[in-house]
Design a protein around this motif. Structure first.
Motif, PDB file in Angstrom:
ATOM      1  N   ALA A 168       0.430  -1.370  -0.210  1.00 36.17           N
ATOM      2  CA  ALA A 168      -0.014  -0.055  -0.140  1.00 36.17           C
ATOM      3  C   ALA A 168       1.024   0.992  -0.446  1.00 36.17           C
ATOM      4  N   GLN A 169       0.485   2.020  -0.677  1.00 33.95           N
ATOM      5  CA  GLN A 169       1.093   3.640  -0.662  1.00 33.95           C
ATOM      6  C   GLN A 169       0.404   4.052   0.546  1.00 33.95           C
ATOM      7  N   ASP A 170       1.756   5.485   1.193  1.00 32.13           N
ATOM      8  CA  ASP A 170       1.382   6.195   2.266  1.00 32.13           C
ATOM      9  C   ASP A 170       0.669   7.057   1.934  1.00 32.13           C
ATOM     10  N   LYS A 171      -0.362   7.168   1.266  1.00 35.16           N
ATOM     11  CA  LYS A 171      -1.156   7.980   0.877  1.00 35.16           C
ATOM     12  C   LYS A 171      -2.180   8.624   1.501  1.00 35.16           C
ATOM     13  N   LYS A 172      -2.962   9.486   1.205  1.00 32.91           N
ATOM     14  CA  LYS A 172      -4.683   9.867   2.738  1.00 32.91           C
ATOM     15  C   LYS A 172      -6.108   9.117   1.357  1.00 32.91           C
ATOM     16  N   ASN A 202       0.033  13.594  -1.473  1.00 31.65           N
ATOM     17  CA  ASN A 202      -0.115  13.099  -0.413  1.00 31.65           C
ATOM     18  C   ASN A 202      -2.309  12.406  -0.424  1.00 31.65           C
ATOM     19  N   LEU A 204      -4.739   9.229  -2.315  1.00 31.73           N
ATOM     20  CA  LEU A 204      -4.330   7.908  -2.648  1.00 31.73           C
ATOM     21  C   LEU A 204      -5.352   7.754  -4.930  1.00 31.73           C
TER      22      LEU A 204
END
Length: 586
Positions: A168-172, A202, A204
């Motif tokens: 998973a990507q570290d985004k909101k 920032n 997703l």
């Protein structure tokens, strides 16, 4: 343009609305990274073609109306998909989270006739794109790209393994963020960065195009610094984005540049380009993506299947260019030929004054106005007369070499021109048959020994491009040199009109009029076709035209090479849009 998460959501919605509970009629694999599933929709009562591309260049999933050539022998992946999914039904399509992953659920039967569930999982992630087939427990049966430990230590894709999602990507998540959290995010970031980059970094599933559009909605400019944007306005832009999904108010949109070339696509309207770009809206995402990817898919397919031709032509071109450079250098050395003749003449005139065994001779140059002295180096082992003959031999050698090298350089240049026509033909190739014709042409031209994929074709049909002018006249245009010769000397009559771009590689174009006098517009349209399918780009293009009876093919000439006389010249501009409108679709 990235096939982002929003686009995935919109396409999945279209798949479910048109093909839910559709029966699998056919599965094909036109190229190694593309699968086409033909579904019979009970809702529309028609067949739909679902194309899935998991290649690195143009990954996508959508319905398509485009027919593509399929290999004579289906690949192993295609055969396995037919075995596992043939006769089954597409239950539904779903997006995994808000990510670029699509899960297609099929209800089918196994070899024993028991009802089973199978999944096709499509990961649309640029060069990491993939297509996987799993069972009901998400155990991998096969994959388009097998990934083992030597390829990736983080995530493997191997038959027998349980399918795992990519990291998973570290985004909101833009759908769950609240207004207060958004304000805190804005305050914690560098205010000098553009708003579009803030959104892209920032949230997703947001593509650069969508981030620029949201920035434009929030601030009136896609590059506004974050510190100059009100949080209230940014929140309104995010609410607008959410509303598109809540109401499913998707609008398939294509953006063209100033040259009418498709450059971007999206699932809602794009406004931040202003009047500089034109936008076009479509009824379905399948139509939109067919238009956007049509030329890109064709170019990629031809590049894959014609790799042997590309390599051969590239190597031959490099070899010829190197040969020409060497011959030009030798030709420059031949410039000393006149000097050698002068030395021979001067030595002959001064034989009486030169002693045998001398290492040099100082003589007057009687051919010069000033009669200056010339120092000539001699071979002390030879007599003065033999030294003179030595210089005459050097002169004759240079003279003969100059003539020979000039001829060889011209031959090499003609060969380079011919290879340029092959390159142009490769760019115009549309089908496997076109590539086979180019291979056959190269074989006839003496390149068969270097072809790695040469397959002899007996009685192969030649299918040039066909057009119809505004007045109804048929126009034939060759896509390669085999077709050029065929339409000029086989299909055309002596009184038809023949067009070709002046002094450059290009297609032969024949206006089939059989001696009639077409209108000026017909002439212009035929000349425009010749200009468009030539090596000349942009500006006014000179196109020669004459009756076919004035076009001759020299003995032993390369395919496509002709000479012509009694011609006229028209000046037109290339126009792909006009050619597409005039072309007869087959």
């Amino acid at each position: 343009m990235a096939f982002d998460s929003g686009m995935i959501f919109a396409v999945v919605n279209e798949i479910n609305s048109r093909a839910s509970d559709a029966k699998v009629e056919k599965i094909q694999q036109p190229q190694k990274d593309e699968i086409v599933i033909t579904l019979h929709s009970p809702v529309l009562r028609e067949n739909l073609r679902l194309a899935i591309n998991a290649g690195a260049n143009n990954p996508k999933i959508s319905f398509t109306d485009k027919q593509k050539e399929n290999p004579a022998t289906p690949p192993m992946l295609c055969m396995l998909l037919r075995k596992q999914l043939g006769g089954g039904k597409l239950v539904c399509a779903r997006q995994v989270g808000f990510d670029r992953i699509v899960e297609l659920e099929f209800s089918t039967r196994d070899e024993m006739g028991f009802a089973v569930t199978r999944f096709i999982i499509v990961e649309i992630m640029g060069k990491y794109s993939n297509l996987l087939l799993t069972d009901e427990k998400k155990r991998i049966i096969t994959a388009m790209k097998i990934i083992d430990f030597s390829t990736s230590r983080l995530r493997q894709v191997l038959p027998g393994m349980i399918y795992e999602l990519p990291p998973a990507q570290d985004k909101k998540d833009i759908f769950s963020i609240e207004k207060n959290s958004l304000a805190s995010m804005v305050l914690s970031c560098d205010g000098t960065i553009p708003l579009s980059k803030f959104i892209l970094a920032n949230f997703l599933g947001i593509s650069p195009l969508v981030s620029r559009e949201l920035a434009y909605i929030a601030s009136g400019n896609s590059d506004t610094p974050l510190e100059n944007v009100l949080t209230e306005n940014l929140w309104d832009a995010i609410c607008f984005y959410r509303e598109v999904f809540d109401k499913k108010s998707f609008l398939p949109t294509l953006v063209y540049d100033e040259n009418e070339k498709p450059i971007e696509f999206n699932f809602f309207d794009i406004t931040h380009y202003g009047a500089n770009m034109r936008t076009q809206h479509f009824e379905t995402f399948g139509e939109l993506l067919d238009v956007y990817f049509e030329k890109r898919d064709l170019a990629d397919r031809i590049k894959q299947r014609g790799q042997d031709i590309i390599k051969l032509v590239s190597n031959a071109t490099a070899r010829l260019q190197k040969k020409i450079d060497v011959q030009k250098e030798e030709l420059r050395e031949c410039a000393d030929g006149e000097k050698f003749k002068l030395y021979g003449d001067l030595l002959t005139a001064n034989l009486y004054a030169i002693k045998r065994g001398a290492k040099e001779a100082v003589v007057q140059n009687y051919y010069s106005e000033n009669c200056e002295e010339v120092i000539i180096e001699l071979d002390s082992r030879l007599t003065p007369a033999q030294n003179a003959q030595r210089f005459y031999k050097k002169y004759n050698k240079c003279k003969n070499a100059k003539k020979y090298l000039t001829e060889q350089i011209e031959i090499a240049r003609l060969e380079l021109d011919y290879l340029e026509t092959v390159t142009q033909a490769l760019e115009r190739a549309e089908t496997e048959n076109d590539l086979a014709e180019i291979r056959r042409e190269l074989s006839q031209s003496g390149y068969a020994s270097r072809m790695t994929n040469l397959k002899p074709v007996k009685n192969a049909s030649v299918k040039p491009m066909e057009f119809k002018t505004s007045s109804g006249y048929r126009v034939l245009c060759g896509k390669n040199n085999i077709q050029n010769d065929h339409i000029t000397f086989k299909l055309a009559t002596k009184l038809d009109l023949w067009f070709h771009v002046k002094g450059a590689p290009g297609s032969h174009v024949v206006l089939l009029c059989n001696g009639d006098e077409p209108s000026e517009k017909d002439y212009t349209e035929a000349a425009t076709i010749a200009a468009t399918y030539s090596s000349i780009e942009g500006g006014q293009v000179a196109v020669d035209y004459t009756r076919v009876k004035n076009v001759k093919k020299p003995p032993a000439a390369k395919p496509g090479f002709v000479t012509y006389s009694t011609n006229y010249t028209a000046y037109v501009s290339s126009d792909e849009k006009l050619c597409d409108a005039l072309r007869i679709k087959k």
